[in-house]
Write a protein that holds these residues in place. Structure first.
Motif, short mmCIF file in Angstrom:
data_model
loop_
_atom_site.label_atom_id
_atom_site.label_comp_id
_atom_site.label_asym_id
_atom_site.label_seq_id
_atom_site.Cartn_x
_atom_site.Cartn_y
_atom_site.Cartn_z
N UNK A 61 0.81 -0.97 -0.01
CA UNK A 61 0.13 -0.03 0.21
C UNK A 61 0.87 1.16 -0.24
N UNK A 62 2.22 1.60 0.29
CA UNK A 62 3.02 2.45 0.87
C UNK A 62 3.50 2.33 -1.09
N UNK A 63 3.65 1.60 -2.18
CA UNK A 63 3.71 1.31 -3.08
C UNK A 63 4.98 0.95 -3.36
N UNK A 64 5.73 0.55 -2.40
CA UNK A 64 7.07 -0.13 -2.22
C UNK A 64 6.87 -1.61 -3.04
N UNK A 65 7.79 -2.01 -4.36
CA UNK A 65 7.30 -3.54 -4.43
C UNK A 65 7.52 -4.10 -3.41
N UNK A 66 7.34 -5.51 -2.90
CA UNK A 66 7.67 -6.38 -2.86
C UNK A 66 9.11 -7.45 -3.55
N UNK A 67 8.94 -6.83 -4.94
CA UNK A 67 9.74 -8.07 -6.00
C UNK A 67 10.46 -6.61 -6.17
N UNK A 68 11.66 -6.74 -5.62
CA UNK A 68 12.02 -6.28 -6.74
C UNK A 68 12.85 -6.79 -8.27
N UNK A 69 12.96 -6.18 -8.69
CA UNK A 69 13.36 -6.91 -10.43
C UNK A 69 14.57 -7.70 -10.03
N UNK A 70 14.01 -8.94 -10.54
CA UNK A 70 14.84 -10.11 -10.19
C UNK A 70 14.85 -11.14 -11.63
N UNK A 71 15.98 -11.74 -11.82
CA UNK A 71 16.10 -12.78 -13.23
C UNK A 71 16.68 -14.12 -12.42
N UNK A 72 16.24 -13.98 -10.41
CA UNK A 72 16.54 -15.60 -9.60
C UNK A 72 16.05 -16.92 -10.92
N UNK A 73 15.06 -16.75 -11.11
CA UNK A 73 14.56 -18.27 -11.18
C UNK A 73 14.31 -18.13 -12.92
N UNK A 74 14.52 -19.75 -13.49
CA UNK A 74 14.72 -20.09 -14.65
C UNK A 74 13.26 -19.65 -15.77
N UNK A 75 13.64 -19.33 -16.61
CA UNK A 75 12.52 -18.96 -17.56
C UNK A 75 10.80 -19.58 -17.19
N UNK A 76 11.56 -21.41 -17.19
CA UNK A 76 9.87 -21.79 -16.79
C UNK A 76 9.51 -22.04 -15.28
#
Length: 168
Positions: free
Chosen positions: A99-114
């Motif tokens: 609600x304060x506008x901050x995302x829980x998830x910053x930009x992440x590429x940790x996971x594989x495409x699948x």
């Protein structure tokens, strides 16, 4: 990721960037607070996804405005980013704004495409943007060094259409 990229491309859309996700959240008439579920090995299952969707539907029903209103905060977005070039075979996720506008998830590429779990959502964005009242392809704006900062926090995204298509 592959299915999201293919659907976006074949239906004439693109995936959003992190800046576009932030702008959508800022403009949304309905902002839902994230509803994380307990991480378990089942969090990738259809049953877990359906359980979370029911929770979001209930939350949305209590929000008041019509379902046609722009909503944000219900899922993490699968996004388009230059990081996909540096880390091929990965999915880029971002968002799930509090609600304060901050995302829980910053930009992440940790996971594989699948990889996918209940918290990922696909938001399709029109390929057409308007600059000074005239229609311009969003992918052209993404790669133009003058206009890219309007839609990308990481600078120009060269050949964004090809980048999107390369994900499937």
């Amino acid at each position: 990721l592959a299915a999201a990229a293919r659907v976006a491309t074949e239906m004439g859309f693109v995936l959003p960037t992190t800046r576009i996700v932030d702008a959508i959240h800022a403009q949304a008439r309905v902002r839902l607070a994230p509803r994380p579920m307990t991480p378990t090995p089942q969090m990738e299952s259809t049953a877990y996804l359906l359980e979370h969707d029911r929770a979001v539907d209930a939350q949305r029903a209590g929000a008041g405005p019509a379902l046609s209103e722009l909503a944000a905060g219900q899922k993490k977005d699968i996004v388009l980013t230059n990081r996909l070039r540096a880390k091929p075979g990965r999915v880029a996720i971002y968002g799930w704004h509090r609600p304060n506008g901050r995302p829980i998830q910053p930009l992440s590429t940790v996971h594989g495409a699948g990889y996918a779990d209940y918290s990922h959502g696909v938001r399709l964005v029109s390929q057409t943007a308007f600059v000074d009242g005239r229609p311009v392809a969003l992918v052209e704006i993404m790669q133009d060094s003058r206009f890219a900062p309007l839609v990308s926090s990481e600078g120009p995204i060269a050949d964004a259409g090809r980048l999107l298509a390369s994900q499937y």
